[in-house]
Write a protein that holds these residues in place. Structure first.
Motif, PDB file in Angstrom:
ATOM      1  N   VAL A 279       0.788  -1.117  -0.153  1.00  0.00           N
ATOM      2  CA  VAL A 279      -0.187  -0.103   0.036  1.00  0.00           C
ATOM      3  C   VAL A 279       0.976   1.235  -0.206  1.00  0.00           C
ATOM      4  O   VAL A 279       0.677   2.372  -0.609  1.00  0.00           O
ATOM      5  N   ALA A 280       1.656   1.309   0.831  1.00  0.00           N
ATOM      6  CA  ALA A 280       2.808   2.579   1.130  1.00  0.00           C
ATOM      7  C   ALA A 280       3.564   2.514  -0.283  1.00  0.00           C
ATOM      8  O   ALA A 280       3.692   3.796  -0.927  1.00  0.00           O
ATOM      9  N   THR A 281       4.057   1.459  -0.783  1.00  0.00           N
ATOM     10  CA  THR A 281       4.641   1.676  -2.271  1.00  0.00           C
ATOM     11  C   THR A 281       3.989   2.128  -3.228  1.00  0.00           C
ATOM     12  O   THR A 281       4.475   3.021  -3.971  1.00  0.00           O
ATOM     13  N   VAL A 282       2.618   1.617  -3.395  1.00  0.00           N
ATOM     14  CA  VAL A 282       1.832   1.828  -4.544  1.00  0.00           C
ATOM     15  C   VAL A 282       1.388   3.269  -4.503  1.00  0.00           C
ATOM     16  O   VAL A 282       1.574   4.284  -5.136  1.00  0.00           O
ATOM     17  N   LEU A 283       1.370   3.855  -3.164  1.00  0.00           N
ATOM     18  CA  LEU A 283       0.798   5.218  -2.935  1.00  0.00           C
ATOM     19  C   LEU A 283       1.829   6.333  -3.173  1.00  0.00           C
ATOM     20  O   LEU A 283       1.874   7.424  -3.986  1.00  0.00           O
ATOM     21  N   ASP A 284       3.160   5.700  -2.908  1.00  0.00           N
ATOM     22  CA  ASP A 284       4.296   6.726  -3.057  1.00  0.00           C
ATOM     23  C   ASP A 284       4.746   6.414  -4.408  1.00  0.00           C
ATOM     24  O   ASP A 284       5.250   7.619  -5.190  1.00  0.00           O
ATOM     25  N   THR A 285       4.391   5.443  -5.101  1.00  0.00           N
ATOM     26  CA  THR A 285       5.072   5.197  -6.530  1.00  0.00           C
ATOM     27  C   THR A 285       4.001   6.080  -7.413  1.00  0.00           C
ATOM     28  O   THR A 285       4.386   6.824  -8.287  1.00  0.00           O
ATOM     29  N   ILE A 286       2.581   5.976  -7.093  1.00  0.00           N
ATOM     30  CA  ILE A 286       1.813   7.075  -7.791  1.00  0.00           C
ATOM     31  C   ILE A 286       2.163   8.474  -7.793  1.00  0.00           C
ATOM     32  O   ILE A 286       2.014   9.230  -8.688  1.00  0.00           O
ATOM     33  N   THR A 287       2.350   8.839  -6.475  1.00  0.00           N
ATOM     34  CA  THR A 287       2.811  10.270  -6.210  1.00  0.00           C
ATOM     35  C   THR A 287       4.107  10.512  -7.228  1.00  0.00           C
ATOM     36  O   THR A 287       4.403  11.802  -7.728  1.00  0.00           O
ATOM     37  N   ARG A 288       5.078   9.595  -7.262  1.00  0.00           N
ATOM     38  CA  ARG A 288       6.453   9.932  -7.867  1.00  0.00           C
ATOM     39  C   ARG A 288       6.103   9.729  -9.390  1.00  0.00           C
ATOM     40  O   ARG A 288       6.688  10.553 -10.142  1.00  0.00           O
ATOM     41  N   LEU A 289       5.079   8.957 -10.034  1.00  0.00           N
ATOM     42  CA  LEU A 289       5.063   9.058 -11.253  1.00  0.00           C
ATOM     43  C   LEU A 289       4.196  10.244 -11.611  1.00  0.00           C
ATOM     44  O   LEU A 289       4.590  10.755 -13.062  1.00  0.00           O
ATOM     45  N   THR A 290       3.412  10.891 -10.581  1.00  0.00           N
ATOM     46  CA  THR A 290       2.762  12.129 -10.870  1.00  0.00           C
ATOM     47  C   THR A 290       3.935  13.059 -11.197  1.00  0.00           C
ATOM     48  O   THR A 290       3.794  14.020 -12.087  1.00  0.00           O
ATOM     49  N   LEU A 467       0.693  27.087 -18.969  1.00  0.00           N
ATOM     50  CA  LEU A 467       0.716  25.960 -17.972  1.00  0.00           C
ATOM     51  C   LEU A 467       1.823  25.695 -17.477  1.00  0.00           C
ATOM     52  O   LEU A 467       2.106  25.675 -16.095  1.00  0.00           O
ATOM     53  N   ARG A 468       2.982  25.300 -18.259  1.00  0.00           N
ATOM     54  CA  ARG A 468       4.356  25.235 -17.931  1.00  0.00           C
ATOM     55  C   ARG A 468       4.817  26.264 -16.962  1.00  0.00           C
ATOM     56  O   ARG A 468       5.422  25.971 -15.897  1.00  0.00           O
ATOM     57  N   ASP A 469       4.786  27.626 -17.262  1.00  0.00           N
ATOM     58  CA  ASP A 469       5.155  28.713 -16.554  1.00  0.00           C
ATOM     59  C   ASP A 469       4.466  28.765 -15.198  1.00  0.00           C
ATOM     60  O   ASP A 469       5.092  28.970 -14.195  1.00  0.00           O
ATOM     61  N   ARG A 470       3.214  28.739 -15.185  1.00  0.00           N
ATOM     62  CA  ARG A 470       2.362  28.672 -14.051  1.00  0.00           C
ATOM     63  C   ARG A 470       2.790  27.502 -12.869  1.00  0.00           C
ATOM     64  O   ARG A 470       2.857  27.732 -11.894  1.00  0.00           O
ATOM     65  N   LEU A 471       2.972  26.311 -13.618  1.00  0.00           N
ATOM     66  CA  LEU A 471       3.506  25.182 -12.738  1.00  0.00           C
ATOM     67  C   LEU A 471       4.782  25.673 -11.950  1.00  0.00           C
ATOM     68  O   LEU A 471       5.105  25.276 -10.738  1.00  0.00           O
ATOM     69  N   ILE A 476      -0.211  27.213 -10.175  1.00  0.00           N
ATOM     70  CA  ILE A 476      -0.989  26.240 -10.544  1.00  0.00           C
ATOM     71  C   ILE A 476      -0.307  24.828 -10.129  1.00  0.00           C
ATOM     72  O   ILE A 476       0.825  24.460 -10.101  1.00  0.00           O
ATOM     73  N   TRP A 477      -0.997  24.075  -9.298  1.00  0.00           N
ATOM     74  CA  TRP A 477      -0.453  22.916  -8.869  1.00  0.00           C
ATOM     75  C   TRP A 477      -1.398  21.443  -9.075  1.00  0.00           C
ATOM     76  O   TRP A 477      -2.283  21.800  -9.595  1.00  0.00           O
ATOM     77  N   VAL A 478      -0.566  20.388  -9.039  1.00  0.00           N
ATOM     78  CA  VAL A 478      -1.171  19.165  -9.546  1.00  0.00           C
ATOM     79  C   VAL A 478      -1.656  18.475  -8.443  1.00  0.00           C
ATOM     80  O   VAL A 478      -1.025  18.087  -7.259  1.00  0.00           O
ATOM     81  N   GLU A 479      -2.821  17.912  -8.581  1.00  0.00           N
ATOM     82  CA  GLU A 479      -3.461  16.847  -7.507  1.00  0.00           C
ATOM     83  C   GLU A 479      -2.971  15.423  -7.457  1.00  0.00           C
ATOM     84  O   GLU A 479      -2.445  14.978  -8.474  1.00  0.00           O
ATOM     85  N   GLY A 480      -2.343  15.162  -6.358  1.00  0.00           N
ATOM     86  CA  GLY A 480      -1.448  13.992  -5.937  1.00  0.00           C
ATOM     87  C   GLY A 480      -0.102  14.229  -6.173  1.00  0.00           C
ATOM     88  O   GLY A 480       0.556  13.168  -6.123  1.00  0.00           O
ATOM     89  N   SER A 481       0.334  15.362  -6.523  1.00  0.00           N
ATOM     90  CA  SER A 481       1.820  15.580  -6.705  1.00  0.00           C
ATOM     91  C   SER A 481       2.585  15.808  -5.254  1.00  0.00           C
ATOM     92  O   SER A 481       1.786  16.523  -4.481  1.00  0.00           O
ATOM     93  N   ARG A 482       3.887  15.634  -5.165  1.00  0.00           N
ATOM     94  CA  ARG A 482       4.582  15.875  -3.860  1.00  0.00           C
ATOM     95  C   ARG A 482       5.451  16.988  -4.434  1.00  0.00           C
ATOM     96  O   ARG A 482       5.562  18.147  -3.635  1.00  0.00           O
ATOM     97  N   GLN A 483       5.895  17.046  -5.437  1.00  0.00           N
ATOM     98  CA  GLN A 483       6.685  18.514  -5.735  1.00  0.00           C
ATOM     99  C   GLN A 483       5.945  19.616  -6.359  1.00  0.00           C
ATOM    100  O   GLN A 483       6.175  20.782  -6.080  1.00  0.00           O
ATOM    101  N   TRP A 484       4.938  19.395  -7.107  1.00  0.00           N
ATOM    102  CA  TRP A 484       3.914  20.485  -7.526  1.00  0.00           C
ATOM    103  C   TRP A 484       2.760  20.469  -6.848  1.00  0.00           C
ATOM    104  O   TRP A 484       1.810  19.822  -7.402  1.00  0.00           O
ATOM    105  N   ARG A 485       2.737  20.702  -5.645  1.00  0.00           N
ATOM    106  CA  ARG A 485       1.504  20.782  -4.843  1.00  0.00           C
ATOM    107  C   ARG A 485       1.233  22.270  -4.049  1.00  0.00           C
ATOM    108  O   ARG A 485       2.430  22.890  -4.063  1.00  0.00           O
ATOM    109  N   ALA A 486       0.033  22.329  -3.434  1.00  0.00           N
ATOM    110  CA  ALA A 486      -0.008  23.446  -2.857  1.00  0.00           C
ATOM    111  C   ALA A 486       0.794  23.700  -1.645  1.00  0.00           C
ATOM    112  O   ALA A 486       1.092  22.613  -0.890  1.00  0.00           O
TER     113      ALA A 486
END
Length: 531
Positions: A279-290, A467-471, A476-486
């Motif tokens: 579970v932890a690996t899947v959640l972390d991997t989804i975030t990393r892939l995002t 969009l690239r500039d705002r990110l 602008i941030w991405v849902e489920g992201s660790r690096q591009w988050r609010a």
């Protein structure tokens, strides 16, 4: 509970070492009037000095002095100066056997120190569990434990018991986290998690290992693969709420284990531990892939612009000689015209004799070809960038969900409009395209386009670049992201912080500065411990 060792001998020695730093001595070993009054009640200098040292050792680091222990010279001088006794008096301390025990009883009675009992062990473990849930660093847990024992005036037990307390708290924390992650799994989700350990068709690795592979060179194929990897893991439909109460460091530790263990190793673990790790690996991997998806889009666009800059630079280098020829021709022409004007000669004759009209006409045509615009030709840039962005855009926007601050709301609305256009296959375009969010130069390029098709391509390119500039700016941030988050997502939620504060003192594990080891050859503590 397990008897594993979580602290090294050096770490335990540092926790229990007597202080030598002046700041610590001043804070913990400064005697007040009440202390001095109790010390003066002892007979003989050696007993007064020994009593004062044991009192301070119980206050920091919180333990009894061991028989034959070397007292650091700095600590001994600090106490001796306060009680006005020479340090050498310690050598004859506790010549009478009963004196040691009488003084220890007095320290317990008069200063409130208590032995560490099994009842205290249960209380401390209950208190220590939230600390262990908040970090996986055994040294930080140990430092917090020592502070709490000192606060409760409990005499610190031996190194083995300290190590066992911490290992037990960490084991309890691991078990609680495992139950929290795995208890809400549906049978279908548990089966899907176990299926990640089977070999993926057409490969020699497990599905989990394949999903964790890096994307490779930025481009359409790499982006499509990232999205496929992410989709396989998202199809398990894990509930993020099950991991909300788990400290991020705990999740990262389990995810690191999932990345380090092979599929065969994971299959040998108990179902509870295996599924918690998965579970932890899947959640972390989804975030990393995002994060990788956004980073790959950013790199692909940056790579496209770097190639454009390289083409411009190569063209400039290639045309350097021709440009220089035109400059020299202009200098000759200008010199001839100026001389003809000063001498009153015919200007046409001056041109014909200096250069020749045919050569001038050819040079002017070539100069027009070599001339670069004063500002970037955005329509031309869009024409070159559109084929790449048009392939990346549908994949990128179709796989992620974006949020924005109020200042970037117009950009977000344009992104959602472009997403809808991609979803209908580009068949339905609005009669007018929003441009208020674009920079003035791009706005002019969109409005000034000659045809509707060209206008749409320029607008699509400008929107994805915006969009690239705002990110990059964080607007602008991405849902489920660790690096591009609010920014708010990086803080403790108010409800959780309020609950932690209501529960009592916040157990914050803080890194401590290392202390110096007492120098050899210092006076020796001769008192025996009653243990």
């Amino acid at each position: 509970m397990p008897r594993r060792h979580v602290l090294t001998t050096a770490q335990l020695g540092e926790l229990l070492a007597l202080p030598t730093e002046e700041s610590i001595l001043i804070r913990y070993w400064t005697l007040n009037a009440t202390d001095l009054k109790e010390i003066d009640r002892r007979r003989r200098d050696r007993n007064r000095l020994g009593f004062a040292l044991q009192l301070c050792a119980l206050r920091y680091p919180g333990r009894l002095l061991r028989p034959g222990e070397l007292i650091p010279a700095e600590a001994l001088r600090f106490i001796a100066d306060q009680v006005d006794i020479t340090p050498e008096a310690l050598a004859a301390y506790a010549a009478r056997f009963q004196t040691r025990y009488e003084q220890l009883d007095a320290l317990r009675t008069d200063f409130g120190f208590a032995d560490f009992t099994p009842a205290h062990r249960r209380e401390i473990l209950a208190w220590l569990l939230p600390v262990a849930l908040a970090t996986t660093n055994a040294a930080e847990i140990a430092a917090t434990l020592m502070d709490e024992l000192r606060r409760r005036r409990l005499i610190v037990p031996g190194p083995f018991i300290v190590d066992h307390l911490i290992s037990t708290a960490m084991a309890l924390a691991e078990r609680q986290v495992a139950h929290q992650l795995a208890r809400g799994l549906l049978p279908a989700q548990a089966k899907a998690l176990d299926a990640l350990l089977t070999t993926k068709e057409g490969t020699s690795v497990s599905r989990l290992a394949w999903a964790r592979q890096p994307p490779g060179v930025p481009g359409h194929r790499a982006l499509a693969r990232l999205i496929e990897q992410r989709a396989i893991l998202q199809a398990i439909a894990l509930d993020l709420a099950g991991a909300e109460g788990v400290h991020p460091e705990r999740l990262r530790k389990l995810a690191r284990e999932g990345a380090r263990f092979t599929a065969q190793h994971l299959r040998t673990l108990s179902p509870l531990r295996r599924r918690a790790i998965l579970v932890a690996t899947v959640l972390d991997t989804i975030t990393r892939l995002t994060d990788d998806t956004v980073a790959l889009f950013d790199r692909a666009v940056g790579r496209m612009f770097r190639r454009a800059e390289t083409r411009e630079r190569d063209a400039l280098l290639r045309d350097t000689r021709a440009v220089n020829d035109k400059v020299r021709l202009l200098a000759r022409l200008g010199t001839a015209l100026l001389e003809a004007r000063e001498n009153g000669a015919d200007l046409q004759e001056a041109v014909a004799s200096a250069i020749g009209w045919d050569k001038l006409a050819h040079s002017v045509a070539e100069a027009n070809r070599l001339a670069r615009p004063d500002k970037t030709d955005l329509p031309a840039l869009a024409a070159r960038a559109w084929p790449v962005l048009h392939r990346l855009g549908p994949l990128f926007l179709g796989s992620l969900r974006f949020h924005a601050v109020p200042a970037a709301a117009a950009t977000l609305r344009a992104i959602e409009l472009l997403r809808a256009i991609y979803e209908n296959g580009g068949q339905k375009w609005p009669p007018s395209l929003p441009t208020s969010f674009l920079r003035p130069a791009w706005r002019e390029a969109v409005v000034g386009a000659e045809t509707a098709n060209r206008r749409r391509r320029i607008w699509e390119t400008a929107t994805l670049l915006a969009l690239r500039d705002r990110l990059g700016a964080g607007d602008i941030w991405v849902e489920g992201s660790r690096q591009w988050r609010a920014i708010e997502d990086q803080l403790i939620p108010p409800a959780r912080f309020a609950a932690m504060r209501e529960a009592g003192p916040l157990p914050l594990a803080a890194r401590r500065q290392p202390r110096n080891i007492s120098p050899s050859g210092a006076p020796c503590w001769n008192g025996a411990s009653p243990r």
